[in-house]
Design a protein around this motif. Structure first.
Motif, short mmCIF file in Angstrom:
data_model
loop_
_atom_site.label_atom_id
_atom_site.label_comp_id
_atom_site.label_asym_id
_atom_site.label_seq_id
_atom_site.Cartn_x
_atom_site.Cartn_y
_atom_site.Cartn_z
N VAL A 36 0.86 -1.18 0.00
CA VAL A 36 0.00 0.00 0.00
C VAL A 36 0.90 1.23 0.00
N VAL A 37 0.82 2.01 -1.06
CA VAL A 37 1.60 3.24 -1.18
C VAL A 37 0.63 4.41 -1.04
N ALA A 38 0.85 5.24 -0.03
CA ALA A 38 0.02 6.42 0.16
C ALA A 38 0.58 7.58 -0.63
N LEU A 39 -0.31 8.32 -1.28
CA LEU A 39 0.07 9.52 -2.03
C LEU A 39 -0.61 10.70 -1.34
N VAL A 212 -2.33 2.08 7.49
CA VAL A 212 -2.37 0.98 6.52
C VAL A 212 -1.25 1.02 5.48
N SER A 213 -0.50 2.10 5.40
CA SER A 213 0.48 2.23 4.32
C SER A 213 1.82 1.57 4.65
N ASP A 214 2.46 1.07 3.61
CA ASP A 214 3.83 0.58 3.73
C ASP A 214 4.83 1.69 3.43
N ARG A 215 4.39 2.62 2.59
CA ARG A 215 5.26 3.71 2.18
C ARG A 215 4.40 4.93 1.89
N ILE A 216 4.95 6.12 2.14
CA ILE A 216 4.22 7.36 1.94
C ILE A 216 5.01 8.25 0.99
N GLU A 217 4.37 8.64 -0.11
CA GLU A 217 4.99 9.51 -1.10
C GLU A 217 4.30 10.87 -1.06
N VAL A 218 5.10 11.93 -0.95
CA VAL A 218 4.57 13.28 -0.84
C VAL A 218 4.72 14.03 -2.15
N LEU A 219 3.62 14.65 -2.59
CA LEU A 219 3.67 15.57 -3.72
C LEU A 219 3.48 17.00 -3.21
N ARG A 220 4.20 17.92 -3.81
CA ARG A 220 4.03 19.34 -3.50
C ARG A 220 4.18 20.13 -4.79
N HIS A 221 3.15 20.89 -5.14
CA HIS A 221 3.14 21.68 -6.37
C HIS A 221 3.51 20.82 -7.59
N ASN A 225 8.20 15.35 -3.28
CA ASN A 225 8.85 16.14 -2.22
C ASN A 225 9.10 15.30 -0.97
N GLY A 226 9.35 14.01 -1.18
CA GLY A 226 9.70 13.16 -0.05
C GLY A 226 9.09 11.79 -0.14
N SER A 227 9.85 10.79 0.30
CA SER A 227 9.39 9.41 0.37
C SER A 227 9.69 8.90 1.77
#
Length: 245
Positions: A36-39, A212-221, A225-227
């Protein structure tokens, strides 16, 4: 979890423009089987644009979309389904006046050679899918309008399994749900992972994401902007979302 496995789905340096506005600028994203990858990101970060590209609603202006490491073109929602990618958007695209089985098979009804509906088989498959996801509804013939928000979200998730997807994208699946209904939906997300599917979870709720996530990916503009691992601090993730990092 092994990081050297080929991703089920990957975005490589994806760009999407709307006129002069750059919604995505060189975005990378990977999701593997049983993950599960969170965006996450603020409004306007590009999360929904990513979901629409993966779903075949939008076409990237540059970059690659890969399935099993091979470049693909997802030109339509039907093409996405054929490639094993299913998406549940916030509006759910369900019909209030139809029952659970009819919604599960909406647009993909099973028919005999003579054109008659195979109602009993569709009911059987619906029960099987609901059981697999541990979804509880009064009956597979219960009208959708009588179900709770959590149950409706569960039906929308269950509907994706008719096409036997390998990747499921969930766009804000717990928005406007109660605490109890949210817990039920997050259980369904975990079941998708347990089934070996890759899941992209788009959410504003960091509590849900971290649960619930295994990994979290951050978007900015529109940019990465980060994993983060799910165990990362709330402050670190928030800093990436707001640009303080």
């Amino acid at each position: 979890m092994s990081r050297d496995r080929t991703p089920l789905l990957a975005l490589r340096q994806v760009v999407k423009r709307f006129g002069a506005v750059e919604a995505l600028v060189g975005v990378d994203l990977e999701v593997r089987a049983g993950e599960v990858v969170a965006l996450v990101g603020d409004n306007g970060a590009g999360k929904s644009t990513v979901a629409k590209i993966v779903a075949g609603v939008l076409t990237p202006d540059a970059g690659l979309v890969e399935i099993d490491g091979e470049p693909v073109t997802i030109g339509s929602p039907a093409a996405a389904n054929r490639l094993g990618v299913a998406t549940v958007f916030q509006d759910l695209a369900l019909s209030e006046n139809l029952d659970v089985t009819q919604n599960i098979f909406l647009g993909r009804e099973l028919r005999t050679r003579q054109g008659f509906l195979r109602d009993l088989e569709m009911e059987r498959v619906t029960r099987q899918i609901l059981q697999t996801l541990t979804v509880r509804v009064p009956s597979v013939r219960t009208p959708l309008r009588t179900l709770s928000g959590g149950q409706r979200q569960a039906v929308a998730i269950a509907r994706t399994l008719v096409g036997e997807p390998r990747v499921v994208v969930l766009d804000e699946p717990t928005a406007a749900l109660s605490v109890a209904q949210t817990a039920e939906v997050l259980t369904h997300v975990q079941r998708l992972r347990d089934m070996g599917l890759g899941v992209i979870l788009i959410s504003h709720n960091m509590t849900d994401v971290r649960a619930v996530s295994d990994r979290i990916e951050v978007l900015r503009h529109g940019r990465n902007n980060g994993s983060f691992e799910a165990t990362a601090s709330h402050e670190a993730i928030l800093a990436a979302i707001t640009g303080a990092a």
